[in-house]
Scaffold this motif. Sequence first.
Motif, PDB file in Angstrom:
ATOM      1  N   LYS A  10     -56.165  -0.995 -20.579  1.00  0.00           N
ATOM      2  CA  LYS A  10     -55.912  -0.456 -21.927  1.00  0.00           C
ATOM      3  C   LYS A  10     -54.495   0.096 -22.029  1.00  0.00           C
ATOM      4  O   LYS A  10     -53.740  -0.246 -22.940  1.00  0.00           O
ATOM      5  CB  LYS A  10     -56.895   0.683 -22.258  1.00  0.00           C
ATOM      6  CG  LYS A  10     -58.334   0.263 -22.335  1.00  0.00           C
ATOM      7  CD  LYS A  10     -59.266   1.451 -22.465  1.00  0.00           C
ATOM      8  CE  LYS A  10     -59.384   2.308 -21.217  1.00  0.00           C
ATOM      9  NZ  LYS A  10     -59.909   1.639 -20.038  1.00  0.00           N
ATOM     10  N   THR A  11     -54.148   0.963 -21.094  1.00  0.00           N
ATOM     11  CA  THR A  11     -52.819   1.590 -21.135  1.00  0.00           C
ATOM     12  C   THR A  11     -51.731   0.525 -20.989  1.00  0.00           C
ATOM     13  O   THR A  11     -50.707   0.554 -21.679  1.00  0.00           O
ATOM     14  CB  THR A  11     -52.715   2.641 -20.007  1.00  0.00           C
ATOM     15  OG1 THR A  11     -53.775   3.578 -20.183  1.00  0.00           O
ATOM     16  CG2 THR A  11     -51.387   3.356 -20.036  1.00  0.00           C
ATOM     17  N   THR A  12     -51.974  -0.449 -20.124  1.00  0.00           N
ATOM     18  CA  THR A  12     -50.991  -1.524 -19.918  1.00  0.00           C
ATOM     19  C   THR A  12     -50.761  -2.298 -21.214  1.00  0.00           C
ATOM     20  O   THR A  12     -49.613  -2.636 -21.547  1.00  0.00           O
ATOM     21  CB  THR A  12     -51.507  -2.465 -18.798  1.00  0.00           C
ATOM     22  OG1 THR A  12     -51.563  -1.706 -17.594  1.00  0.00           O
ATOM     23  CG2 THR A  12     -50.611  -3.675 -18.607  1.00  0.00           C
ATOM     24  N   LEU A  33     -54.733   9.364 -26.072  1.00  0.00           N
ATOM     25  CA  LEU A  33     -56.017  10.073 -26.172  1.00  0.00           C
ATOM     26  C   LEU A  33     -56.680  10.267 -24.815  1.00  0.00           C
ATOM     27  O   LEU A  33     -57.788  10.806 -24.745  1.00  0.00           O
ATOM     28  CB  LEU A  33     -56.961   9.263 -27.068  1.00  0.00           C
ATOM     29  CG  LEU A  33     -56.730   9.420 -28.568  1.00  0.00           C
ATOM     30  CD1 LEU A  33     -57.118   8.149 -29.301  1.00  0.00           C
ATOM     31  CD2 LEU A  33     -57.526  10.591 -29.105  1.00  0.00           C
ATOM     32  N   ASP A  34     -56.051   9.795 -23.744  1.00  0.00           N
ATOM     33  CA  ASP A  34     -56.709   9.828 -22.440  1.00  0.00           C
ATOM     34  C   ASP A  34     -56.278  11.067 -21.652  1.00  0.00           C
ATOM     35  O   ASP A  34     -55.076  11.282 -21.454  1.00  0.00           O
ATOM     36  CB  ASP A  34     -56.320   8.550 -21.667  1.00  0.00           C
ATOM     37  CG  ASP A  34     -57.158   8.383 -20.411  1.00  0.00           C
ATOM     38  OD1 ASP A  34     -57.745   9.369 -19.934  1.00  0.00           O
ATOM     39  OD2 ASP A  34     -57.196   7.245 -19.900  1.00  0.00           O
ATOM     40  N   PRO A  35     -57.260  11.898 -21.213  1.00  0.00           N
ATOM     41  CA  PRO A  35     -56.895  13.087 -20.418  1.00  0.00           C
ATOM     42  C   PRO A  35     -56.124  12.736 -19.142  1.00  0.00           C
ATOM     43  O   PRO A  35     -55.467  13.605 -18.560  1.00  0.00           O
ATOM     44  CB  PRO A  35     -58.243  13.716 -20.065  1.00  0.00           C
ATOM     45  CG  PRO A  35     -59.253  13.093 -20.951  1.00  0.00           C
ATOM     46  CD  PRO A  35     -58.715  11.787 -21.428  1.00  0.00           C
ATOM     47  N   CYS A  37     -53.570  10.874 -19.137  1.00  0.00           N
ATOM     48  CA  CYS A  37     -52.185  10.885 -19.640  1.00  0.00           C
ATOM     49  C   CYS A  37     -51.293   9.807 -19.008  1.00  0.00           C
ATOM     50  O   CYS A  37     -50.089  10.034 -18.806  1.00  0.00           O
ATOM     51  CB  CYS A  37     -51.517  12.243 -19.429  1.00  0.00           C
ATOM     52  SG  CYS A  37     -52.447  13.611 -20.088  1.00  0.00           S
ATOM     53  N   ASN A  38     -51.847   8.641 -18.672  1.00  0.00           N
ATOM     54  CA  ASN A  38     -51.031   7.596 -18.040  1.00  0.00           C
ATOM     55  C   ASN A  38     -49.950   7.049 -18.986  1.00  0.00           C
ATOM     56  O   ASN A  38     -48.818   6.808 -18.569  1.00  0.00           O
ATOM     57  CB  ASN A  38     -51.912   6.421 -17.576  1.00  0.00           C
ATOM     58  CG  ASN A  38     -52.910   6.830 -16.502  1.00  0.00           C
ATOM     59  OD1 ASN A  38     -53.989   6.283 -16.400  1.00  0.00           O
ATOM     60  ND2 ASN A  38     -52.555   7.821 -15.689  1.00  0.00           N
ATOM     61  N   ALA A  39     -50.298   6.857 -20.255  1.00  0.00           N
ATOM     62  CA  ALA A  39     -49.301   6.327 -21.206  1.00  0.00           C
ATOM     63  C   ALA A  39     -48.164   7.335 -21.369  1.00  0.00           C
ATOM     64  O   ALA A  39     -46.980   6.968 -21.363  1.00  0.00           O
ATOM     65  CB  ALA A  39     -49.953   6.028 -22.551  1.00  0.00           C
ATOM     66  N   MET A 125     -53.148   3.517 -30.261  1.00  0.00           N
ATOM     67  CA  MET A 125     -53.929   4.617 -29.680  1.00  0.00           C
ATOM     68  C   MET A 125     -54.538   4.168 -28.349  1.00  0.00           C
ATOM     69  O   MET A 125     -55.277   3.180 -28.314  1.00  0.00           O
ATOM     70  CB  MET A 125     -55.024   5.040 -30.657  1.00  0.00           C
ATOM     71  CG  MET A 125     -54.442   5.644 -31.925  1.00  0.00           C
ATOM     72  SD  MET A 125     -55.718   6.338 -32.984  1.00  0.00           S
ATOM     73  CE  MET A 125     -55.806   5.080 -34.233  1.00  0.00           C
ATOM     74  N   ASP A 126     -54.207   4.892 -27.300  1.00  0.00           N
ATOM     75  CA  ASP A 126     -54.714   4.563 -25.962  1.00  0.00           C
ATOM     76  C   ASP A 126     -55.952   5.408 -25.676  1.00  0.00           C
ATOM     77  O   ASP A 126     -55.859   6.630 -25.550  1.00  0.00           O
ATOM     78  CB  ASP A 126     -53.623   4.846 -24.916  1.00  0.00           C
ATOM     79  CG  ASP A 126     -54.026   4.336 -23.544  1.00  0.00           C
ATOM     80  OD1 ASP A 126     -54.936   3.492 -23.460  1.00  0.00           O
ATOM     81  OD2 ASP A 126     -53.417   4.781 -22.544  1.00  0.00           O
ATOM     82  N   CYS A 127     -57.113   4.764 -25.593  1.00  0.00           N
ATOM     83  CA  CYS A 127     -58.380   5.495 -25.427  1.00  0.00           C
ATOM     84  C   CYS A 127     -58.739   5.662 -23.949  1.00  0.00           C
ATOM     85  O   CYS A 127     -58.360   4.844 -23.114  1.00  0.00           O
ATOM     86  CB  CYS A 127     -59.508   4.728 -26.115  1.00  0.00           C
ATOM     87  SG  CYS A 127     -59.338   4.697 -27.906  1.00  0.00           S
TER      88      CYS A 127
HETATM   89 MG   LIG Z   1     -55.591   4.069 -19.404  1.00  0.00          MG
END
Ligand SMILES: [Mg+2]
Length: 288
Positions: A10-12, A33-35, A37-39, A125-127
């Motif tokens: 997803k983040t990629t 939106l991901d705890p 925080c990779n993005a 939006m990155d979930c």
């Molecule tokens: Mg991700």
Amino acid sequence: MLSLKGGVGKTTVVLGLASAALRRGARTLVVDLDPQCNATATLDPADTEATLADVLETPRPSVLRAAIAPSGWSDEVDVMVGSEELESLNDPDPGQRRLEKLGRALAELGSLLAEDELPYQMVLMDCPPSLGRLTRSALVAAQGALLVTEPTLYAVSGAQRAFEAVEHTRREQNPNLVPLGVVVNKVRTHSYEHQFRIAELRESFGSLVMPVALPDRLAVQQAQGACMPIHQWHTPGAREVSLAFNLLLARVLRTGGRGRHQAIAWPDDDDTDSTDPDPTDPAQRAAD
Ligand SMILES: [Mg+2]
Ligand SMILES: Nc1ncnc2c1ncn2[C@@H]1O[C@H](COP(=O)(O)OP(=O)(O)OP(=O)(O)O)[C@@H](O)[C@H]1O
């Protein structure tokens, strides 16, 4: 961008589409939106006074402004920064009022613009890989949902559950939500297992399976580790993945453009055409 399975890309895909949009000179906002925080980590913004966790608590324009910063990539790509605190907000049954807060906040983005500032042409939006308040808030706020999967057994069933969540949100809460498609990531062309799973996805999702698949290339991890857009990572593998993201962006814009909110024109792109060749297709790669 969503999947109910972790680590599928997803983040990629968020980062790859942001990189492709940057190449086309389009202003983009990435909402993390991901705890985990990779993005946010790879987009490397300056410190902010607030984060998305504050926005979800208090969706006021002043808080929204304080949670957004230009990325380290370019002033054209901004980030609404993630935070570990998002974890405590990921309520499995948050109620309608809370689910609508993110959409309400994003609707204020236009009012934050300075006189000479261009509006965002795309909000990505990155979930996280779960179906709590965070992913569901994104589905309620979004105009389109792009599913991401790997061509593996468990990932395919995760994509099916994610698609059901999209359809449920479209029926019950957000009639404007368009299913944009299913992106198959980390594909190895010569793997019989991968070809089998891709055929299985086509059986389940039909034409929603994107004709552009993303190949498994080390360059993806290298560029992310160096906090660089993939389009600026000059190796043969990065070039291959970048081309796939150009095609994916063109496809997403075409499908999303059928929604009634598409108001901002995009610059043309010479690198894409309507035939959408698949960069993981051996015949295509031989031709390249
Ligand atoms: Mg991700
Ligand atoms: N096409 C690819 N080729 C090589 N590596 C990849 C590719 N796509 C993703 N990866 C790597 O796989 C790992 C997981 O990818 P990513 O973080 O994008 O998945 P995710 O779905 O966002 O994960 P999570 O569910 O934890 O948020 C990362 O290390 C990423 O660099």
